[in-house]
Each structure stands twice: as C-alpha cells, then as structure tokens.
Write a protein that holds these residues in place. Structure first.
Motif, PDB file in Angstrom:
ATOM      1  N   ILE A  58       0.862  -1.177   0.000  1.00 32.03           N
ATOM      2  CA  ILE A  58       0.000   0.000   0.000  1.00 32.03           C
ATOM      3  C   ILE A  58       0.900   1.228   0.000  1.00 32.03           C
ATOM      4  CG2 ILE A  58      -1.782   1.297   1.213  1.00 32.03           C
ATOM      5  CD1 ILE A  58      -2.729  -1.302   2.475  1.00 32.03           C
ATOM      6  N   GLY A  59       0.778   2.014  -1.051  1.00 33.10           N
ATOM      7  CA  GLY A  59       1.558   3.243  -1.146  1.00 33.10           C
ATOM      8  C   GLY A  59       0.759   4.430  -0.641  1.00 33.10           C
ATOM      9  N   VAL A  60       1.392   5.270   0.176  1.00 36.34           N
ATOM     10  CA  VAL A  60       0.723   6.451   0.740  1.00 36.34           C
ATOM     11  C   VAL A  60       1.612   7.675   0.550  1.00 36.34           C
ATOM     12  CG1 VAL A  60      -0.495   5.046   2.446  1.00 36.34           C
ATOM     13  CG2 VAL A  60       1.696   6.089   3.046  1.00 36.34           C
ATOM     14  N   ARG A  61       1.012   8.849   0.724  1.00 36.56           N
ATOM     15  CA  ARG A  61       1.766  10.082   0.478  1.00 36.56           C
ATOM     16  C   ARG A  61       2.615  10.520   1.662  1.00 36.56           C
ATOM     17  NH1 ARG A  61      -0.150  16.212  -0.775  1.00 36.56           N
ATOM     18  NH2 ARG A  61       1.653  16.808  -2.029  1.00 36.56           N
ATOM     19  N   SER A  62       2.179  10.192   2.891  1.00 34.19           N
ATOM     20  CA  SER A  62       2.857  10.727   4.073  1.00 34.19           C
ATOM     21  C   SER A  62       2.936   9.683   5.184  1.00 34.19           C
ATOM     22  CB  SER A  62       2.105  11.953   4.598  1.00 34.19           C
ATOM     23  OG  SER A  62       0.841  11.566   5.119  1.00 34.19           O
ATOM     24  N   GLN A  63       3.827   9.938   6.126  1.00 33.35           N
ATOM     25  CA  GLN A  63       3.959   9.045   7.277  1.00 33.35           C
ATOM     26  C   GLN A  63       2.694   9.084   8.134  1.00 33.35           C
ATOM     27  OE1 GLN A  63       6.575   6.855   7.817  1.00 33.35           O
ATOM     28  NE2 GLN A  63       5.078   6.056   9.280  1.00 33.35           N
ATOM     29  N   THR A  64       2.035  10.222   8.178  1.00 35.05           N
ATOM     30  CA  THR A  64       0.781  10.327   8.942  1.00 35.05           C
ATOM     31  C   THR A  64      -0.252   9.343   8.426  1.00 35.05           C
ATOM     32  OG1 THR A  64       1.166  12.661   9.435  1.00 35.05           O
ATOM     33  CG2 THR A  64      -1.103  11.876   9.616  1.00 35.05           C
ATOM     34  N   VAL A  65      -0.411   9.282   7.112  1.00 42.53           N
ATOM     35  CA  VAL A  65      -1.371   8.347   6.513  1.00 42.53           C
ATOM     36  C   VAL A  65      -0.879   6.913   6.675  1.00 42.53           C
ATOM     37  CG1 VAL A  65      -2.592   7.681   4.400  1.00 42.53           C
ATOM     38  CG2 VAL A  65      -2.210  10.097   4.903  1.00 42.53           C
ATOM     39  N   ALA A  66       0.428   6.700   6.581  1.00 41.51           N
ATOM     40  CA  ALA A  66       0.985   5.357   6.803  1.00 41.51           C
ATOM     41  C   ALA A  66       0.631   4.862   8.204  1.00 41.51           C
ATOM     42  CB  ALA A  66       2.498   5.374   6.607  1.00 41.51           C
ATOM     43  N   ASP A  67       0.765   5.747   9.184  1.00 43.89           N
ATOM     44  CA  ASP A  67       0.424   5.375  10.569  1.00 43.89           C
ATOM     45  C   ASP A  67      -1.057   5.022  10.681  1.00 43.89           C
ATOM     46  OD1 ASP A  67       3.047   5.862  11.262  1.00 43.89           O
ATOM     47  OD2 ASP A  67       2.649   7.864  12.090  1.00 43.89           O
ATOM     48  N   ASP A  68      -1.907   5.794  10.012  1.00 51.57           N
ATOM     49  CA  ASP A  68      -3.348   5.532  10.046  1.00 51.57           C
ATOM     50  C   ASP A  68      -3.672   4.190   9.384  1.00 51.57           C
ATOM     51  OD1 ASP A  68      -3.742   7.944  11.315  1.00 51.57           O
ATOM     52  OD2 ASP A  68      -4.380   9.018   9.512  1.00 51.57           O
ATOM     53  N   VAL A  69      -3.022   3.900   8.267  1.00 52.06           N
ATOM     54  CA  VAL A  69      -3.253   2.630   7.567  1.00 52.06           C
ATOM     55  C   VAL A  69      -2.786   1.461   8.428  1.00 52.06           C
ATOM     56  CG1 VAL A  69      -2.583   1.215   5.572  1.00 52.06           C
ATOM     57  CG2 VAL A  69      -3.170   3.633   5.252  1.00 52.06           C
ATOM     58  N   ASN A  70      -1.608   1.582   9.009  1.00 50.10           N
ATOM     59  CA  ASN A  70      -1.104   0.499   9.860  1.00 50.10           C
ATOM     60  C   ASN A  70      -2.017   0.233  11.048  1.00 50.10           C
ATOM     61  OD1 ASN A  70       1.316  -0.574   8.651  1.00 50.10           O
ATOM     62  ND2 ASN A  70       2.294   1.401   9.049  1.00 50.10           N
ATOM     63  N   LEU A  71      -2.630   1.275  11.569  1.00 48.70           N
ATOM     64  CA  LEU A  71      -3.584   1.112  12.659  1.00 48.70           C
ATOM     65  C   LEU A  71      -4.799   0.309  12.187  1.00 48.70           C
ATOM     66  CD1 LEU A  71      -3.982   1.962  15.638  1.00 48.70           C
ATOM     67  CD2 LEU A  71      -5.275   3.933  14.783  1.00 48.70           C
ATOM     68  N   LEU A  72      -5.283   0.614  11.002  1.00 48.47           N
ATOM     69  CA  LEU A  72      -6.433  -0.106  10.447  1.00 48.47           C
ATOM     70  C   LEU A  72      -6.086  -1.557  10.108  1.00 48.47           C
ATOM     71  CD1 LEU A  72      -7.845   2.666   8.067  1.00 48.47           C
ATOM     72  CD2 LEU A  72      -8.796   1.940  10.259  1.00 48.47           C
ATOM     73  N   LEU A  73      -4.812  -1.804   9.830  1.00 45.74           N
ATOM     74  CA  LEU A  73      -4.378  -3.157   9.461  1.00 45.74           C
ATOM     75  C   LEU A  73      -4.150  -4.064  10.671  1.00 45.74           C
ATOM     76  CD1 LEU A  73      -1.766  -2.445   6.623  1.00 45.74           C
ATOM     77  CD2 LEU A  73      -4.046  -3.409   6.340  1.00 45.74           C
ATOM     78  N   GLN A  74      -4.139  -3.492  11.854  1.00 46.57           N
ATOM     79  CA  GLN A  74      -3.789  -4.274  13.044  1.00 46.57           C
ATOM     80  C   GLN A  74      -4.648  -5.519  13.211  1.00 46.57           C
ATOM     81  OE1 GLN A  74      -3.766  -1.800  16.546  1.00 46.57           O
ATOM     82  NE2 GLN A  74      -1.702  -1.036  16.182  1.00 46.57           N
ATOM     83  N   SER A  75      -5.936  -5.398  12.930  1.00 45.64           N
ATOM     84  CA  SER A  75      -6.834  -6.537  13.124  1.00 45.64           C
ATOM     85  C   SER A  75      -6.994  -7.391  11.864  1.00 45.64           C
ATOM     86  CB  SER A  75      -8.217  -6.046  13.567  1.00 45.64           C
ATOM     87  OG  SER A  75      -8.753  -5.163  12.599  1.00 45.64           O
ATOM     88  N   ALA A  76      -6.325  -7.022  10.791  1.00 47.22           N
ATOM     89  CA  ALA A  76      -6.444  -7.775   9.537  1.00 47.22           C
ATOM     90  C   ALA A  76      -5.518  -8.984   9.551  1.00 47.22           C
ATOM     91  CB  ALA A  76      -6.105  -6.871   8.352  1.00 47.22           C
ATOM     92  N   GLN A  77      -6.004 -10.072   8.983  1.00 48.95           N
ATOM     93  CA  GLN A  77      -5.159 -11.269   8.877  1.00 48.95           C
ATOM     94  C   GLN A  77      -4.049 -11.057   7.855  1.00 48.95           C
ATOM     95  OE1 GLN A  77      -7.379 -14.848   8.153  1.00 48.95           O
ATOM     96  NE2 GLN A  77      -5.603 -16.170   8.355  1.00 48.95           N
ATOM     97  N   HIS A  78      -4.406 -10.419   6.738  1.00 51.24           N
ATOM     98  CA  HIS A  78      -3.423 -10.101   5.700  1.00 51.24           C
ATOM     99  C   HIS A  78      -3.006  -8.641   5.851  1.00 51.24           C
ATOM    100  CE1 HIS A  78      -1.326  -9.811   1.930  1.00 51.24           C
ATOM    101  NE2 HIS A  78      -2.177  -8.925   1.459  1.00 51.24           N
ATOM    102  N   LYS A  79      -1.710  -8.410   5.981  1.00 51.35           N
ATOM    103  CA  LYS A  79      -1.193  -7.060   6.196  1.00 51.35           C
ATOM    104  C   LYS A  79      -0.178  -6.713   5.109  1.00 51.35           C
ATOM    105  CE  LYS A  79      -1.645  -7.182  11.278  1.00 51.35           C
ATOM    106  NZ  LYS A  79      -2.351  -8.491  11.353  1.00 51.35           N
ATOM    107  N   PRO A  80      -0.597  -6.039   4.055  1.00 51.72           N
ATOM    108  CA  PRO A  80       0.365  -5.600   3.038  1.00 51.72           C
ATOM    109  C   PRO A  80       1.381  -4.625   3.636  1.00 51.72           C
ATOM    110  CG  PRO A  80      -1.904  -5.375   2.269  1.00 51.72           C
ATOM    111  CD  PRO A  80      -1.967  -5.645   3.736  1.00 51.72           C
ATOM    112  N   VAL A  81       2.537  -4.565   3.033  1.00 56.12           N
ATOM    113  CA  VAL A  81       3.559  -3.616   3.461  1.00 56.12           C
ATOM    114  C   VAL A  81       3.103  -2.204   3.104  1.00 56.12           C
ATOM    115  CG1 VAL A  81       5.949  -2.871   3.110  1.00 56.12           C
ATOM    116  CG2 VAL A  81       5.383  -5.314   3.122  1.00 56.12           C
ATOM    117  N   VAL A  82       3.193  -1.295   4.057  1.00 56.31           N
ATOM    118  CA  VAL A  82       2.809   0.099   3.824  1.00 56.31           C
ATOM    119  C   VAL A  82       4.069   0.910   3.553  1.00 56.31           C
ATOM    120  CG1 VAL A  82       1.636   2.118   4.768  1.00 56.31           C
ATOM    121  CG2 VAL A  82       0.809  -0.180   5.346  1.00 56.31           C
ATOM    122  N   GLN A  83       4.079   1.624   2.432  1.00 56.60           N
ATOM    123  CA  GLN A  83       5.264   2.384   2.021  1.00 56.60           C
ATOM    124  C   GLN A  83       4.896   3.856   1.802  1.00 56.60           C
ATOM    125  OE1 GLN A  83       6.179   0.118  -1.541  1.00 56.60           O
ATOM    126  NE2 GLN A  83       7.775  -1.024  -0.475  1.00 56.60           N
TER     127      GLN A  83
END
Length: 202
Positions: free
Chosen positions: A170-195
């Motif tokens: 998952i490509g994002v524009r900023s570290q702020t959005v990366a942090d938000d995405v990683n938070l949403l991924l916490q409960s997911a079984q599949h966790k793509p790498v956030v860049q």
C-alpha cells in the motif's frame, strides 16, 4: 510476463475492503448496497456500468475492478485538482499494489486495455502474452503525460472482485497516513507492506 498494477481508493474505504475480504467492482458494490467514499467521476462510473466487455467474462466494464499499470495516474491528478464529485484532495488516497499474475491466479476473468477502458476505440485484450505491447517504461510510467494521456490510462480489469490477499503493498503520500493505515491493518489477517511514496503523488 507479469506486470505491477495499482488501484487507488480513499483510506475511508479500507475497513470495508478488509472486512469484505476483497475489492468489489462498482456494479457488485451497488448490488450489495455497500457504502463507499467515491473519489472518481460519477458520470464515468455510470457510463462504465453500460459499456460492454467482449472478452473475459463479458458483461460491462463497471462489473470489473480497475487497475492502472502505474501509480500517479491521470485520475489521481484530477483528484489532486478537485472535481465536482470529490473535493478531498489526494493526501488520503491509497495505492493498492498487486500484479497481473497474482490477481489472475485468483480470478480467471481478467483482461487489459491499451488505453482508457471507457473509450469506444479501446482494445480489450485477454491474451496476456500481449502485455509486452504496452510501453510501460517510456509512456505509462512517464511523469509528464500530456502528449499520451490515453496510453497512460491503459487498464487491467478483473471481473467482479479482487481478493484482499492479492494486495502486496500500500503506497501512501505521508507518514501520517501510513500510521493511520497500519492502525487499520492491526486486526487484519493479511497485512500488506505500507510504504511512504510521495513520488507517486502530485
């Protein structure tokens, strides 16, 4: 030949994508009554629900999940500038990255086009040996695309759904959005790498 592909969506749609276990086509999402933060042109989405597909599973283009062959798409530029159907900008738009082979292994009804799939003269191709005909390096990935806008918008399309587990990054524009995405991924079984990839944005 396998080629990287990118689907853009708003971060607000990520929870639903994870819970559904897939990306649904516009037609299927409407059928299921799912809520969606639209970032594209509504009139083009409506038109694609009526534009026929002559290969893969047939049906209409709106029954397929669309991917571009590059990040930093023409549509993202439109989103960045703002349009009548979405004024939220590009900051919280995600690039969901997979590749043609991975998606095709879980969905046998795929095809690609040589230009924007919504155009009447777009060629619909389900012979993937012809992917090499796309000039990905010199045209589709080109930063300045005014001279070949249609070619840059070549699409890869998968019938009805694309499984969440096929998304590799998952490509994002900023570290702020990366942090938000990683938070949403916490409960997911599949966790793509956030860049954090600001070069994928305008």
């Amino acid at each position: 030949m396998t080629v990287s592909v990118s689907h853009i969506t708003h971060i607000d749609n990520l929870v639903h994508i994870i819970s559904e276990g897939c990306l649904w086509s516009d037609a299927k999402r409407i059928e299921l009554g799912l809520v969606n933060q639209n970032i594209g042109y509504s009139h083009i989405k409506q038109r694609r629900l009526l534009r026929p597909v002559n290969v893969a599973a047939g049906g209409m283009i709106g029954q397929y999940v669309p991917f571009n062959f590059c990040p930093r798409s023409v549509m993202l530029y439109v989103i960045h500038r703002g349009h009548a159907d979405f004024q939220g900008g590009q900051d919280r738009v995600l690039h969901l990255i997979s590749d043609t082979e991975t998606i095709s292994l879980s969905n046998e009804h795929c095809f690609f086009t040589d230009i924007h799939a919504d155009l009447d003269y777009a060629e619909q191709i389900d012979d993937f040996s012809r992917l090499s005909e796309l000039d990905i390096q010199r045209i589709i990935n080109e930063k300045y695309w005014q001279d070949f806008k249609e070619e840059k918008q070549a699409e890869f399309l998968a019938y009805e759904s694309v499984q969440w587990h096929t998304v590799k990054r998952i490509g994002v524009r900023s570290q702020t959005v990366a942090d938000d995405v990683n938070l949403l991924l916490q409960s997911a079984q599949h966790k793509p790498v956030v860049q954090v990839r600001p070069e994928w944005y305008y």
